[in-house]
Design an enzyme around this catalytic site. Structure first.
Site, PDB file in Angstrom:
ATOM      1  N   SER A 141       0.858  -1.190   0.000  1.00 18.88           N
ATOM      2  CA  SER A 141       0.000   0.000   0.000  1.00 18.88           C
ATOM      3  C   SER A 141       0.892   1.237   0.000  1.00 18.88           C
ATOM      4  O   SER A 141       2.001   1.212   0.558  1.00 18.88           O
ATOM      5  CB  SER A 141      -0.880   0.015   1.250  1.00 18.88           C
ATOM      6  OG  SER A 141      -1.577   1.243   1.343  1.00 18.88           O
ATOM      7  N   TYR A 155      -1.671  -0.771  10.282  1.00 15.98           N
ATOM      8  CA  TYR A 155      -1.822  -1.261   8.896  1.00 15.98           C
ATOM      9  C   TYR A 155      -0.663  -0.747   8.033  1.00 15.98           C
ATOM     10  O   TYR A 155      -0.042  -1.519   7.280  1.00 15.98           O
ATOM     11  CB  TYR A 155      -3.165  -0.778   8.343  1.00 15.98           C
ATOM     12  CG  TYR A 155      -3.356  -0.976   6.859  1.00 15.98           C
ATOM     13  CD1 TYR A 155      -3.772  -2.200   6.334  1.00 15.98           C
ATOM     14  CD2 TYR A 155      -3.145   0.079   5.952  1.00 15.98           C
ATOM     15  CE1 TYR A 155      -3.966  -2.376   4.966  1.00 15.98           C
ATOM     16  CE2 TYR A 155      -3.332  -0.084   4.588  1.00 15.98           C
ATOM     17  CZ  TYR A 155      -3.733  -1.311   4.098  1.00 15.98           C
ATOM     18  OH  TYR A 155      -3.920  -1.484   2.749  1.00 15.98           O
TER      19      TYR A 155
HETATM   20  P1  NAP Z   1     -11.298  -5.948   0.338  1.00 12.53           P
HETATM   21  O1  NAP Z   1     -12.277  -5.513  -0.703  1.00 12.53           O
HETATM   22  O2  NAP Z   1     -11.578  -5.629   1.759  1.00 12.53           O
HETATM   23  O3  NAP Z   1     -11.035  -7.513   0.173  1.00 12.53           O
HETATM   24  C1  NAP Z   1     -10.195  -8.144   1.091  1.00 12.53           C
HETATM   25  C2  NAP Z   1     -10.103  -9.613   0.744  1.00 12.53           C
HETATM   26  O4  NAP Z   1      -9.221 -10.235   1.702  1.00 12.53           O
HETATM   27  C3  NAP Z   1     -11.430 -10.331   0.815  1.00 12.53           C
HETATM   28  O5  NAP Z   1     -11.484 -11.252  -0.246  1.00 12.53           O
HETATM   29  C4  NAP Z   1     -11.350 -11.057   2.144  1.00 12.53           C
HETATM   30  O6  NAP Z   1     -12.057 -12.289   2.142  1.00 12.53           O
HETATM   31  C5  NAP Z   1      -9.877 -11.374   2.220  1.00 12.53           C
HETATM   32  N1  NAP Z   1      -9.400 -11.644   3.570  1.00 12.53           N
HETATM   33  C6  NAP Z   1      -9.478 -10.851   4.665  1.00 12.53           C
HETATM   34  N2  NAP Z   1      -8.912 -11.466   5.725  1.00 12.53           N
HETATM   35  C7  NAP Z   1      -8.463 -12.664   5.274  1.00 12.53           C
HETATM   36  C8  NAP Z   1      -7.795 -13.754   5.878  1.00 12.53           C
HETATM   37  N3  NAP Z   1      -7.463 -13.726   7.175  1.00 12.53           N
HETATM   38  N4  NAP Z   1      -7.497 -14.844   5.123  1.00 12.53           N
HETATM   39  C9  NAP Z   1      -7.836 -14.883   3.809  1.00 12.53           C
HETATM   40  N5  NAP Z   1      -8.479 -13.873   3.179  1.00 12.53           N
HETATM   41  C10 NAP Z   1      -8.781 -12.781   3.912  1.00 12.53           C
HETATM   42  O7  NAP Z   1      -9.841  -5.342   0.050  1.00 12.53           O
HETATM   43  P2  NAP Z   1      -9.177  -4.657  -1.254  1.00 12.53           P
HETATM   44  O8  NAP Z   1      -9.422  -3.210  -1.169  1.00 12.53           O
HETATM   45  O9  NAP Z   1      -9.517  -5.402  -2.478  1.00 12.53           O
HETATM   46  O10 NAP Z   1      -7.639  -4.858  -0.879  1.00 12.53           O
HETATM   47  C11 NAP Z   1      -6.841  -5.863  -1.459  1.00 12.53           C
HETATM   48  C12 NAP Z   1      -5.396  -5.568  -1.131  1.00 12.53           C
HETATM   49  O11 NAP Z   1      -5.054  -4.246  -1.582  1.00 12.53           O
HETATM   50  C13 NAP Z   1      -5.066  -5.593   0.363  1.00 12.53           C
HETATM   51  O12 NAP Z   1      -3.788  -6.123   0.549  1.00 12.53           O
HETATM   52  C14 NAP Z   1      -5.087  -4.115   0.745  1.00 12.53           C
HETATM   53  O13 NAP Z   1      -4.298  -3.840   1.875  1.00 12.53           O
HETATM   54  C15 NAP Z   1      -4.494  -3.503  -0.516  1.00 12.53           C
HETATM   55  N6  NAP Z   1      -4.772  -2.093  -0.673  1.00 12.53           N
HETATM   56  C16 NAP Z   1      -6.055  -1.657  -0.880  1.00 12.53           C
HETATM   57  C17 NAP Z   1      -6.279  -0.306  -1.025  1.00 12.53           C
HETATM   58  C18 NAP Z   1      -7.656   0.260  -1.261  1.00 12.53           C
HETATM   59  O14 NAP Z   1      -7.814   1.490  -1.207  1.00 12.53           O
HETATM   60  N7  NAP Z   1      -8.659  -0.565  -1.532  1.00 12.53           N
HETATM   61  C19 NAP Z   1      -5.225   0.595  -0.924  1.00 12.53           C
HETATM   62  C20 NAP Z   1      -3.940   0.111  -0.704  1.00 12.53           C
HETATM   63  C21 NAP Z   1      -3.729  -1.237  -0.586  1.00 12.53           C
HETATM   64  P3  NAP Z   1     -13.488 -12.480   2.908  1.00 12.53           P
HETATM   65  O15 NAP Z   1     -14.336 -11.346   2.545  1.00 12.53           O
HETATM   66  O16 NAP Z   1     -13.992 -13.778   2.381  1.00 12.53           O
HETATM   67  O17 NAP Z   1     -13.178 -12.500   4.335  1.00 12.53           O
END
Ligand code: NAP
Length: 246
Positions: A141, A155
């Site tokens: 991130s 985080y």
């Molecule tokens: P999201 O929509 O919240 O999705 C998170 C995913 O992780 C879901 O599929 C969830 O599965 C899964 N998950 C959570 N805890 C878990 C665990 N203990 N074991 C296995 N799976 C788990 O998140 P996103 O925004 O797509 O983010 C994806 C990545 O991008 C992350 O690494 C996040 O830190 C990074 N990121 C996101 C942003 C942003 O603005 N969105 C910015 C910077 C970085 P379930 O729902 O089935 O629990």
């Protein structure tokens, strides 16, 4: 080509799965709780003519990670790509308000989970273990560098650990035919924001971004899939910002 994507049930993980399927990967789709969304994604992947294995596992639990990789071995075959995408955030808070339980959970899912999955991938991909090489992408991130004061320094620091891990592991396994890279998304339009963090500040922050908009999950997926591909054959240990200039 066989790829495992952690946290694939929605957001960036799901977008990466669909793009991987389009590029010809068979997929292991990991999720923690949201089986309905993961199942719908698996159906979409199958409709694209690719194999899709759904694997429920909490990546912070070693036994569950071992079970997940064993299922991939048995049902899909030799893994060639891993995307360490699963991650959690907690509600926006200052450090003095954070419980040890919250901090432990953030580090266990985001850091330990990525380490365990990468370890199992390296055990399979490494040429010295009889593998044929492969590629790993860790989803970090921009918070790793911005620090996220007053919101979620836990985080942000967990993602800082992911950046260091990416550089170190890349150098450790380069001679084994494995490339390891990271992407650092900015603010991306996914459900992660409903679970905590920026909260009511989000619209104001987005308005102030250089591109004045959030990124799309598909825009991050494009970078991930490029780093996995042979087009990135001389790229390892790289951390690619996908943040619209943030
Ligand atoms: P999201 O929509 O919240 O999705 C998170 C995913 O992780 C879901 O599929 C969830 O599965 C899964 N998950 C959570 N805890 C878990 C665990 N203990 N074991 C296995 N799976 C788990 O998140 P996103 O925004 O797509 O983010 C994806 C990545 O991008 C992350 O690494 C996040 O830190 C990074 N990121 C996101 C942003 C942003 O603005 N969105 C910015 C910077 C970085 P379930 O729902 O089935 O629990």
């Amino acid at each position: 080509m066989i790829a495992l994507i952690t946290g694939a049930s929605r957001g960036i993980g799901a977008a990466t799965a669909l793009l991987c399927a389009e590029r010809g990967y068979d997929l292991a789709l990991n999720f923690a709780r949201d089986e309905a969304s993961a199942n719908a994604l698996a159906e979409q992947v199958r409709a694209m003519g690719r194999r899709a294995l759904l694997v429920q596992a909490d990546v912070s639990q070693e036994a569950e990670v071992l079970r997940m990789f064993a299922a991939v071995d048995a049902e899909l075959g030799p893994l060639t790509a891993l995307v360490n995408n699963a991650s959690v955030v907690a509600p926006g808070a200052r450090l003095e308000q954070m419980t040890a339980e919250r901090m432990r959970r953030v580090f266990e899912v985001n850091v330990l989970g990525s380490f365990l999955c990468a370890r199992e991938a390296v055990r399979r991909m490494s040429r010295s273990n009889g593998g044929t090489g492969g590629a790993i992408v860790n989803v970090s991130s921009r918070a790793a560098q911005l620090g996220s004061p007053g919101v979620y320094v836990d985080y942000a620091a967990s993602k800082g650990a992911i950046d260091t891990f990416t550089v170190g592991l890349a150098r450790e396994v380069a001679g084994e035919g494995i490339r390891v890279n990271g992407v650092r998304p900015g603010i991306i339009d996914t459900e992660i924001h409903a679970g905590g963090g920026l909260g009511a500040q989000l619209p104001g922050i987005v308005a102030g971004l250089p591109m004045a908009r959030m990124g799309k999950a598909q825009e991050v997926a494009q970078a991930i899939v490029w780093l996995l591909s042979d087009a990135a054959s001389y790229t390892t240990g790289a951390l690619l910002d996908v943040s619209g200039g943030r």
